[in-house]
Design an enzyme around this catalytic site. Structure first.
Site, PDB file in Angstrom:
ATOM      1  N   ARG A   1       0.810  -1.226  -0.084  1.00 29.05           N
ATOM      2  CA  ARG A   1       0.023   0.048   0.071  1.00 29.05           C
ATOM      3  C   ARG A   1       0.713   1.158   0.014  1.00 29.05           C
ATOM      4  O   ARG A   1       1.640   1.377   0.822  1.00 29.05           O
ATOM      5  CB  ARG A   1      -0.903   0.015   1.132  1.00 29.05           C
ATOM      6  CG  ARG A   1      -1.712  -1.362   1.474  1.00 29.05           C
ATOM      7  CD  ARG A   1      -2.611  -1.616   0.219  1.00 29.05           C
ATOM      8  NE  ARG A   1      -3.601  -2.761   0.656  1.00 29.05           N
ATOM      9  CZ  ARG A   1      -4.470  -3.336  -0.280  1.00 29.05           C
ATOM     10  NH1 ARG A   1      -4.557  -3.033  -1.421  1.00 29.05           N
ATOM     11  NH2 ARG A   1      -5.407  -4.064   0.109  1.00 29.05           N
ATOM     12  N   THR A   2       0.749   2.012  -1.033  1.00 29.52           N
ATOM     13  CA  THR A   2       1.533   3.291  -1.067  1.00 29.52           C
ATOM     14  C   THR A   2       0.960   4.529  -0.264  1.00 29.52           C
ATOM     15  O   THR A   2       1.317   5.732  -0.281  1.00 29.52           O
ATOM     16  CB  THR A   2       1.599   3.657  -2.549  1.00 29.52           C
ATOM     17  OG1 THR A   2       0.588   3.529  -3.172  1.00 29.52           O
ATOM     18  CG2 THR A   2       2.711   2.553  -3.281  1.00 29.52           C
TER      19      THR A   2
ATOM     20  N   GLY B   1     -35.233 -54.712  -3.939  1.00 27.74           N
ATOM     21  CA  GLY B   1     -35.136 -53.736  -2.805  1.00 27.74           C
ATOM     22  C   GLY B   1     -36.330 -53.162  -2.048  1.00 27.74           C
ATOM     23  O   GLY B   1     -37.384 -53.099  -2.929  1.00 27.74           O
TER      24      GLY B   1
ATOM     25  N   GLY C   1     -37.855 -49.663   0.187  1.00 26.13           N
ATOM     26  CA  GLY C   1     -37.457 -48.469   0.693  1.00 26.13           C
ATOM     27  C   GLY C   1     -38.599 -47.938   1.588  1.00 26.13           C
ATOM     28  O   GLY C   1     -39.480 -48.636   1.790  1.00 26.13           O
TER      29      GLY C   1
ATOM     30  N   ARG D   1     -40.699 -50.077  -3.169  1.00 29.17           N
ATOM     31  CA  ARG D   1     -40.076 -51.455  -3.520  1.00 29.17           C
ATOM     32  C   ARG D   1     -39.884 -51.389  -4.725  1.00 29.17           C
ATOM     33  O   ARG D   1     -40.237 -50.924  -5.654  1.00 29.17           O
ATOM     34  CB  ARG D   1     -40.954 -52.698  -3.004  1.00 29.17           C
ATOM     35  CG  ARG D   1     -42.213 -52.901  -3.681  1.00 29.17           C
ATOM     36  CD  ARG D   1     -42.937 -54.104  -3.012  1.00 29.17           C
ATOM     37  NE  ARG D   1     -42.291 -55.357  -3.147  1.00 29.17           N
ATOM     38  CZ  ARG D   1     -42.136 -56.104  -2.120  1.00 29.17           C
ATOM     39  NH1 ARG D   1     -42.382 -55.629  -0.871  1.00 29.17           N
ATOM     40  NH2 ARG D   1     -41.581 -57.219  -2.100  1.00 29.17           N
TER      41      ARG D   1
ATOM     42  N   ASP E   1     -28.185 -36.975  -0.989  1.00 25.46           N
ATOM     43  CA  ASP E   1     -28.294 -38.070  -0.100  1.00 25.46           C
ATOM     44  C   ASP E   1     -27.322 -39.253  -0.492  1.00 25.46           C
ATOM     45  O   ASP E   1     -27.656 -40.402  -0.757  1.00 25.46           O
ATOM     46  CB  ASP E   1     -30.127 -38.658  -0.572  1.00 25.46           C
ATOM     47  CG  ASP E   1     -30.192 -39.623   0.804  1.00 25.46           C
ATOM     48  OD1 ASP E   1     -29.869 -39.643   1.597  1.00 25.46           O
ATOM     49  OD2 ASP E   1     -31.489 -40.465   0.257  1.00 25.46           O
TER      50      ASP E   1
ATOM     51  N   LYS F   1     -24.607 -41.808   0.095  1.00 26.01           N
ATOM     52  CA  LYS F   1     -24.437 -42.689   1.087  1.00 26.01           C
ATOM     53  C   LYS F   1     -24.227 -44.228   0.389  1.00 26.01           C
ATOM     54  O   LYS F   1     -24.503 -44.251  -0.941  1.00 26.01           O
ATOM     55  CB  LYS F   1     -25.538 -42.738   2.285  1.00 26.01           C
ATOM     56  CG  LYS F   1     -27.035 -43.034   1.549  1.00 26.01           C
ATOM     57  CD  LYS F   1     -27.828 -43.141   2.735  1.00 26.01           C
ATOM     58  CE  LYS F   1     -29.267 -43.194   2.007  1.00 26.01           C
ATOM     59  NZ  LYS F   1     -30.143 -43.255   3.279  1.00 26.01           N
TER      60      LYS F   1
ATOM     61  N   ASN G   1     -27.272 -45.640  -1.597  1.00 27.36           N
ATOM     62  CA  ASN G   1     -27.511 -45.214  -2.717  1.00 27.36           C
ATOM     63  C   ASN G   1     -26.777 -45.319  -4.165  1.00 27.36           C
ATOM     64  O   ASN G   1     -26.727 -44.518  -5.025  1.00 27.36           O
ATOM     65  CB  ASN G   1     -27.832 -43.731  -2.434  1.00 27.36           C
ATOM     66  CG  ASN G   1     -29.244 -43.730  -1.700  1.00 27.36           C
ATOM     67  OD1 ASN G   1     -30.130 -44.593  -1.704  1.00 27.36           O
ATOM     68  ND2 ASN G   1     -29.644 -42.497  -1.349  1.00 27.36           N
TER      69      ASN G   1
ATOM     70  N   ASP H   1     -31.678 -43.428  -6.443  1.00 27.17           N
ATOM     71  CA  ASP H   1     -32.503 -42.721  -5.657  1.00 27.17           C
ATOM     72  C   ASP H   1     -32.392 -41.165  -5.491  1.00 27.17           C
ATOM     73  O   ASP H   1     -31.637 -40.596  -4.790  1.00 27.17           O
ATOM     74  CB  ASP H   1     -32.386 -43.246  -4.266  1.00 27.17           C
ATOM     75  CG  ASP H   1     -33.501 -42.964  -3.307  1.00 27.17           C
ATOM     76  OD1 ASP H   1     -34.356 -42.042  -3.749  1.00 27.17           O
ATOM     77  OD2 ASP H   1     -33.976 -43.854  -2.414  1.00 27.17           O
TER      78      ASP H   1
ATOM     79  N   THR I   1     -29.657 -37.944   5.165  1.00 27.69           N
ATOM     80  CA  THR I   1     -29.257 -39.107   6.037  1.00 27.69           C
ATOM     81  C   THR I   1     -28.352 -38.473   7.176  1.00 27.69           C
ATOM     82  O   THR I   1     -27.343 -37.816   6.709  1.00 27.69           O
ATOM     83  CB  THR I   1     -28.443 -40.286   5.642  1.00 27.69           C
ATOM     84  OG1 THR I   1     -29.404 -40.766   4.293  1.00 27.69           O
ATOM     85  CG2 THR I   1     -28.159 -41.321   6.351  1.00 27.69           C
TER      86      THR I   1
END
Length: 435
Positions: A65-66, A131, A133, A137, A248, A250, A253, A266, A285
């Protein structure tokens, strides 16, 4: 950032960069006569005057800085340090610019869409359940007139969706999945509906859930974790470049296809927020939720970067870094920060460095959320020598090739009994017309 910025330097910046900049700026107040810049000081700070006036002898943009700059009356400045400024403004190619698809690929998708628009629900025969959920399903189904082809049919109970007010999530999931075409994201071909159910016809990936493989093995080594994390990163690059956040992430998924490549499934929590925009919905989650979601500060794609760090930790160690006796306890542990976590010895130094840089409390400091976007994750030392192009082309050998004996082999999934419940039909409503 709702209106064009008044700072000329910022007027040409994309909205997502402006949004990150706004998050990083810190408000600092000065009283009359206070020094804001002292002559001879190193120029490591960028100031934006938001309120008041300064005594400014002449331009002070140099590295040293001047001249001194002092406040004239009460002054409020928005302040950012040089390193953060360079990270955000230094380069605007974040590696996620919109990818334009070739005519050949577009033609393929059109032919595919034409084919699936001509099939009806009665053209499919259920083989078994893959599966179950919270709301649905997933059944393995066969196309009756082509016995060589199998699909996954996700079946959702309309009454359950209405009772839990999940209509918005379900319609968002359909909208997003119909527009994403990535080898690292499961394909949704079309949807059906009747008085009791909604149906999503999906690509069948018969290699099983990554969660099941992790459960059986306990944990993965660096090389195995790198491969699956690489697949997830490619999926996130695709989504984030289109203003979509996943929310989500994880092992449950992430699913393997018959060749051992991983795909995201998902999309119930996914949301198209647009580049640089935030959303305030509390979801995810518990073990994977970013601190800004817990604190309701608003979140964007950087929440996925946090979750990616949690995923790497869980794949390498067998359990996530933050885990409590109940969700509230877990959230309190998350808010203490990643530096309070003791890393197991099996997590190498470079992997630990990657995890800690993905799980920074401040979203603007997270790897994957800076000037080069996800490219910064791909260039991290832990990924040194990783064959990204081979992964994208599908020529890279996966760490594990599942045994899949034909298009109807469900042996890589747990056994689920048939659903005996016959739900009541949806009362007359038109919320599902989009299906």
């Amino acid at each position: 950032v709702n209106s064009p910025p008044s700072v000329p330097r910022f007027q040409s910046l994309p909205e997502d960069i402006l949004s990150k900049l706004a998050d990083t700026l810190e408000e600092t107040c000065y009283n009359d006569g206070d020094y804001i810049i002292r002559q001879g000081a190193t120029g490591d700070t960028f100031f934006i005057i938001s309120k008041g006036q300064l005594f400014l002898p002449f331009c002070c943009s140099e590295d040293v800085r001047t001249a001194s700059v002092t406040a004239m009356g009460d002054v409020t400045c928005l302040v950012i340090d040089r390193e953060s400024f360079k990270q955000l403004i230094g380069g605007l190619d974040d590696g996620s610019s919109k990818q334009y698809d070739s005519d050949e690929v577009k033609e393929k998708w059109k032919a595919e869409a034409d084919f699936f628009s001509s099939v009806s629900l009665s053209d499919f025969k259920i083989i078994c359940t893959l599966g179950i959920g919270g709301f649905s399903r997933v059944e393995l189904v066969q196309l009756k007139n082509d016995r060589s082809r199998s699909f996954a049919l996700k079946v959702l109970k309309k009454r359950h969706i209405l009772d839990t007010s999940q209509q918005g999530h379900i319609l968002s999931e359909r909208r997003i999945m119909m527009e994403v075409h990535s080898p690292f994201i499961i394909r949704l071909y079309r949807t059906f509906r009747d008085s009791k159910y909604l149906y999503m016809l999906l690509e069948a990936c018969l290699g099983g859930e990554l969660w099941s493989l992790l459960r059986d093995r306990g944990s993965f080594d660096d090389s195995t974790t790198r491969f699956y994390t690489g697949c997830v990163i490619e999926a996130l690059v695709f989504l984030h470049s289109r203003g979509i956040i996943y929310r989500d992430l994880k092992p449950e998924n992430i699913i393997l296809d018959h060749g051992g490549y991983a795909k995201l499934v998902d999309f119930g929590f996914a949301k198209k927020v647009g580049l640089g925009k935030k959303t305030w919905t509390f979801c995810g989650t518990p073990e994977y939720v970013a601190p800004e979601i817990i604190l309701n500060k608003g979140h964007d794609s950087s929440a996925d970067c946090w979750s990616l760090g949690i995923l790497v930790f869980e794949l390498l160690s067998g359990s996530p870094p933050f885990s409590g006796s109940d969700p509230m306890n877990t959230y309190n542990i998350i808010l203490r920060g990643i530096d309070m976590v003791e890393f197991p010895k099996k997590i190498t130094k470079s992997a630990a460095n990657l995890i800690k840089r993905l799980c920074r409390e401040n979203p603007s400091e997270r790897l994957g959320n800076q000037k080069n976007g996800v490219k910064d994750i791909q260039k991290h030392k832990w990924f040194e020598g990783f064959n990204w192009e081979g992964l994208r082309q599908g020529t890279m050998d996966p760490p594990f090739i599942p045994t899949v004996d034909g298009p109807f082999d469900s042996s890589n999934f747990d056994y689920f009994p048939k659903d005996e419940e016959d739900p009541p039909p949806d009362e007359e409503s038109d919320w599902d017309l989009e299906f």
